[in-house]
Design a protein around this motif. Structure first.
Motif, PDB file in Angstrom:
ATOM      1  N   GLU A 168       0.865  -1.189   0.000  1.00  0.00           N
ATOM      2  CA  GLU A 168       0.000   0.000   0.000  1.00  0.00           C
ATOM      3  C   GLU A 168       0.894   1.229   0.000  1.00  0.00           C
ATOM      4  O   GLU A 168       2.089   1.130   0.287  1.00  0.00           O
ATOM      5  N   THR A 169       0.306   2.387  -0.252  1.00  0.00           N
ATOM      6  CA  THR A 169       1.051   3.617  -0.058  1.00  0.00           C
ATOM      7  C   THR A 169       1.090   3.951   1.430  1.00  0.00           C
ATOM      8  O   THR A 169       0.259   3.473   2.209  1.00  0.00           O
ATOM      9  N   THR A 170       2.062   4.755   1.814  1.00  0.00           N
ATOM     10  CA  THR A 170       2.198   5.175   3.207  1.00  0.00           C
ATOM     11  C   THR A 170       2.490   6.678   3.242  1.00  0.00           C
ATOM     12  O   THR A 170       2.864   7.273   2.236  1.00  0.00           O
ATOM     13  N   PHE A 171       2.329   7.265   4.407  1.00  0.00           N
ATOM     14  CA  PHE A 171       2.825   8.620   4.617  1.00  0.00           C
ATOM     15  C   PHE A 171       4.353   8.563   4.695  1.00  0.00           C
ATOM     16  O   PHE A 171       4.936   7.531   5.028  1.00  0.00           O
TER      17      PHE A 171
ATOM     18  N   TYR B 102      12.263  15.382  -3.873  1.00  0.00           N
ATOM     19  CA  TYR B 102      10.891  15.152  -3.420  1.00  0.00           C
ATOM     20  C   TYR B 102      10.588  13.674  -3.577  1.00  0.00           C
ATOM     21  O   TYR B 102      11.383  12.919  -4.141  1.00  0.00           O
ATOM     22  N   GLY B 103       9.462  13.260  -3.060  1.00  0.00           N
ATOM     23  CA  GLY B 103       9.156  11.838  -3.092  1.00  0.00           C
ATOM     24  C   GLY B 103       7.696  11.576  -3.336  1.00  0.00           C
ATOM     25  O   GLY B 103       6.857  12.478  -3.276  1.00  0.00           O
ATOM     26  N   HIS B 104       7.402  10.325  -3.663  1.00  0.00           N
ATOM     27  CA  HIS B 104       6.019   9.877  -3.644  1.00  0.00           C
ATOM     28  C   HIS B 104       5.981   8.396  -3.324  1.00  0.00           C
ATOM     29  O   HIS B 104       6.890   7.637  -3.670  1.00  0.00           O
ATOM     30  N   SER B 105       4.949   8.026  -2.601  1.00  0.00           N
ATOM     31  CA  SER B 105       4.805   6.658  -2.143  1.00  0.00           C
ATOM     32  C   SER B 105       3.981   5.869  -3.142  1.00  0.00           C
ATOM     33  O   SER B 105       2.951   6.345  -3.630  1.00  0.00           O
ATOM     34  N   VAL B 106       4.454   4.658  -3.454  1.00  0.00           N
ATOM     35  CA  VAL B 106       3.733   3.774  -4.364  1.00  0.00           C
ATOM     36  C   VAL B 106       3.563   2.424  -3.665  1.00  0.00           C
ATOM     37  O   VAL B 106       4.078   2.214  -2.557  1.00  0.00           O
TER      38      VAL B 106
END
Lengths: 246, 131
Positions: free
Chosen positions: A50-53, A90-94
């Motif tokens: 799942e994605t997370t913070f 920067y980032g993003h959760s996948v």
């Protein structure tokens, strides 16, 4: 009872860390022409489907100076010009991963352009979002997980709102009714406005698109989306975590 | 071991983000005139106990609005003023053990614009992560 005065209380939800990671990304120099950049990404496996913070820090000077993700150091050698695009991470959760991206911009001072390569160091933490499912917590690099002497950030409420943006403007309000300006964290997921599907810090969008704004008063958190010139409908899930911290 | 994490308030196996400190300060941007295509910048800095802690920043543009705006690294704000609008960009970063904030005014309106006096109130929330 004033929640902000309590250092730790088991009756309050707090952020739950699922893992911490550190490493580096080498970013080659962009072409020495105005407004060009290289963009280099790394995917950290989280083994969480799942994605997370998440939140983190990065450094481009070998660890002397650390900046929060989405930050950039302005180049002030020509203060008459607003040279804002320097080096930023920067980032993003996948699903099953956290993607970190290092952007390395050329420096254009209005007359000449220079560029250089950088090694971006990073330290990031992932923590649970509302509705997080079954996960296997990852090890964290600290012997003491909780210390009652510390005032942990206690969560007042979590909001996970599905939003739809037609062509036009939309205001989304999240009530907190605390009577003061609280600290918040906020994320947005699966937003077709963005570069890639995933969960992003809302501040990333606010820094990229000036028509997305967030403001806080003593009773609510307000989001304003202006999609007047875009396409629609766009859909997203907007997460707002409101803390008791004032 | 797998856990339904969202059902847990506290588990000694899972660390928390904690030990928040809050710092508040402000800086002045005086009223001034910006020519077409011009930009002006202000830079201020304050010492921080732990520059390597993750932070969250909020700003309030006193004189223009009463709200507070969360800033994640940098943010560009369209500010309406006297029937027109201009853009202010706020950048936050650390350097030399100090928290620094830069405010840029960019005039893309097409005519000379007079910026009103603005007080930028700043709040920093810091928390220690187990790095």
């Amino acid at each position: 009872m004033d929640a902000t005065k309590i250092k730790y209380g088991g009756a309050y939800n707090t952020d739950l860390i699922l893992g911490t990671y550190s490493g580096s990304i080498f970013s080659p120099a962009p072409a020495a022409t105005p407004f060009t950049h290289t963009s280099t990404s790394v995917t950290i496996p989280t083994n969480i489907p799942e994605t997370t913070f998440f939140q983190g820090l990065f450094s481009t000077d070998g660890g002397t100076t650390w900046l929060d993700l989405n930050s950039q150091t302005p180049n002030l050698t020509a203060p008459g010009l607003a040279v804002l695009q320097t080096q930023v991470m920067y980032g993003h959760s996948v699903l099953n991963g956290l993607v970190l991206t290092a952007d390395n911009w050329s420096y254009y001072n209005g007359t000449t352009t220079t560029s250089a390569s950088y090694t971006f160091l990073y330290k990031v933490v992932i923590f649970a979002r509302p509705g997080q499912g079954d996960v296997t917590p990852q090890p964290v690099v600290q012997k003491v997980n909780f210390n009652t002497k510390n005032n942990y950030q206690k969560i007042s409420r979590d909001s996970a709102a599905n939003i739809t943006l037609p062509v036009g403007t939309v205001t989304v309000n999240v009530a907190h009714n605390l009577g003061y300006i609280p600290k918040i964290r906020h994320y947005i997921e699966d937003f077709s406005y963005g570069p890639t599907t995933g969960l992003y810090d809302f501040g990333f969008y606010a820094s990229q698109y000036t028509l997305f704004n967030c403001s806080i008063d003593t009773t609510q958190v307000s989001y304003f989306f202006d999609n007047s010139t875009g396409t629609g409908p766009l859909t997203a899930k907007l997460y707002t975590r409101i803390y008791y911290d004032s | 071991m797998t856990l339904k994490v969202s059902k847990i308030r506290y588990d000694s196996a899972i660390a928390g983000l904690g030990n928040t400190t809050t710092t508040s300060f402000f800086f002045d941007i005086p009223s001034h005139t910006v020519p077409v295509g011009g930009a002006t910048a202000w830079l201020s800095s304050w010492p921080l106990d732990n520059p390597s802690a993750i932070s969250s920043v909020q700003i309030n543009l006193s004189g223009l609005e009463t709200l507070w705006r969360p800033v994640s690294g940098s943010i560009a704000l369209k500010i309406p003023y006297s029937g027109t609008q201009y853009e202010i960009e706020i950048i936050t970063y650390y350097s030399g053990g100090r928290f620094r904030i830069a405010a840029y005014m960019v005039n893309e309106i097409g005519s000379t614009v007079t910026i009103p006096h603005i007080i930028v109130n700043v709040r920093i929330f810091q928390f220690n992560a187990p790095f």
